[in-house]
Design an enzyme around this catalytic site. Sequence first.
Site, short mmCIF file in Angstrom:
data_model
loop_
_atom_site.label_atom_id
_atom_site.label_comp_id
_atom_site.label_asym_id
_atom_site.label_seq_id
_atom_site.Cartn_x
_atom_site.Cartn_y
_atom_site.Cartn_z
N PRO A 177 0.84 -1.20 0.00
CA PRO A 177 0.00 0.00 0.00
C PRO A 177 0.87 1.25 0.00
O PRO A 177 1.97 1.24 0.57
CB PRO A 177 -0.77 -0.11 1.32
N HIS A 371 33.21 1.66 -24.93
CA HIS A 371 32.77 1.61 -23.55
C HIS A 371 33.58 2.60 -22.73
O HIS A 371 34.80 2.69 -22.89
CB HIS A 371 32.94 0.19 -22.99
N GLU A 442 24.17 3.14 -15.04
CA GLU A 442 24.11 3.93 -13.80
C GLU A 442 23.66 5.36 -14.13
O GLU A 442 24.36 6.33 -13.84
CB GLU A 442 25.46 3.92 -13.06
N GLU A 460 20.53 1.93 -18.42
CA GLU A 460 20.35 0.90 -17.40
C GLU A 460 19.36 1.46 -16.38
O GLU A 460 18.21 1.71 -16.74
CB GLU A 460 21.71 0.52 -16.80
N GLU A 466 22.84 -8.94 -15.04
CA GLU A 466 24.10 -9.23 -14.35
C GLU A 466 23.88 -9.80 -12.95
O GLU A 466 24.71 -10.54 -12.45
CB GLU A 466 24.97 -7.97 -14.30
CA CA Z 1 25.36 -1.70 -13.77
#
Ligand code: CA
Length: 664
Positions: A177, A371, A442, A460, A466
């Site tokens: 709730p 990356h 992140e 993400e 992961e």
């Molecule tokens: Ca991550």
Amino acid sequence: MKRILIIVLATATVLCAFGADVVTSPDGRLAATISIINGHPCYSLTIDGTEVVRPSRLGLRLADGTLGADVKVAARHRDSRDEQWVQPWGEDDTVRNHYNELALDLRERGNGRLLRVVMRVYDDGLGFRYEIPKQAALGEFQIMDELTEVRLAHDAPAWSIPSNRTEYFEGLYERTPLTAKDTVCVPLTVEYEPDLFLALHEANLTDYASLNLTPRRQADGSVTLLAALTPWQSGVKVESRSGMATPWRTITVARTAGHLLLSRLTLNLNEPCRIEDTSWIEPGRYLGIWWSIHKKQNTWEMGATHGATTENVKRYIDFAARHGFAGVLAEGWNPGWAAGEQVTYLKAYPDFDIEAVCRYALDKGVRFIGHMESWGNAALIEREMDDAFAWYSQMGIRAVKTGYVGHLLDGKELAKSQYGIRHYRRVIECAARHHIMIDNHEPAMPTGLQRTWPNLMTQEGVRGQEYNAWSGDGGNPPSHTVTLPFTRGLAGPMDFTPAIFWQGDDVVPGTHPHSTLAKQLGEFVVLYSPLQMAADAIEHYQGQPAFTFIESCPTTWSRTVVPHARIGEYVTVARRERGNGGRWFVGSITNERARTLELPLDFLTPGTTYRAMIYADASEADYERDPYAMEIKQLTVTASDTLTLRLARSGGCAIRIEPIHSSR
Ligand code: CA
């Protein structure tokens, strides 16, 4: 008659006293009212005549006092719009932006400062925001709090993750709730009535702090959800100056859980595309050297089992080219992963010849995906990104995955504070200049910015795959991916990284994907991402008949429908590919309960005959006892057929439906 007259008179008096202004949705079912109560601006919302949001406070608390106390309405502006816009990629190709708008200029009686409240009402919800026009009485200011409330007429079960205890939004959404919750992140999904679902979120989060909501039970049984902005370390929420607009505060309204997934309210409340030529923005499937690192078979840092070596990445590129994948990601290609190593995005580890790899990829019609892990060092990314993106672009790289593992950005500010919001935007805009697409890990919670910056592909901000590699709690429970579409998924595309075929638990005993293989295929359709990763190591796809579904599945769609939806229990999503092919892809997934679902194929074009390839749980399939048991069968179907889907415990089904001939 007399009684009716009294009620009418009483209502008229109340409206008059409160100075109420009403704006309705185009279909007339939603009506938002802005009123001034005791000098404070408030709004309320009725749906089909029932009050769902009781008069709720509006306003901002600045460092030098409240903005929006003791106001009178100085001016009213009304507007309406009905237009279509085209998405460069997405779950539909065109989006209808159809709303009625009411803007009130509120003038403070005391010092004459001006606050504008803009309310837009759509058939599927509303958005409102504050605008603070340029004015002599107000220059620079600090927002200490938003006074914004959503006062729901009664308590209800809702799905959320706690705001202060969920790092990077990587939590399991819980149904409790509203009044049992502490401060929660948005989106917040409320099962307000059995046939009325609400999703509270924000749109176009620009140079501002992220929204959270704090529920408070009221004496009359209503529940106030109070805005709680993410602060700077100083305690200030937002640094700003007049001539600004806040993000939109949104309430999506749906009669079924499935309709929540089809609302494009968040996108509609963002600005139109600012990238003139979007031809370089290419959605697609990708593979990567990633899962093998989480499974501890490879390392990020250079050494005996380094993942991102020239040879290993070329092996992935060969596989990607054979199976029609657009990209190959490799984490750990650049220095910075071993202790004491200086991080840089401007050179590769000595055992990774990035220029040769990029050329090799291009020759095969594949692109290497860059990356940039920052460990929260946003300043480093900002220092190097212009040079790095220019270099990547020159080598043919079109997409970069950014990462911010680390509690605070630059050791001082929360990622979802105004500091973080400014940083992420600088990265997206810089990337756009260099024709680079962003996959941000992140992140701050997405708010639909991909409409304005369609190079912001996916993010993400989700408890992803992961956790099924190494999480101490066993990994994601079976209910997780049937909850995500209705919660985190409402904020925008998720880089969940689906399609793990091998379920070994060699890192932590008992930790592995808790689903059948067919459910892994179903998730590839259900969990939307324009850059969709087939996350497993390529060895596990080799020679697998199930992989023929993954290698055929597009990542951008012309139309999406949701035939089945119960939050946390099951969901079926069907999507039609773009272009003239006319193929449909269906994903259906369930929680720990086996179930049978009837799927009418009424979304297909009548008069067309289709071939359906069905990847289903075999009768013995069970996520605990036999996750791999799958049956692949072919059927001839038309729009008037209904398929019976039998989903195992934590099972699923994936279907590819292609036209074979038309009777016309
Ligand atoms: Ca991550």
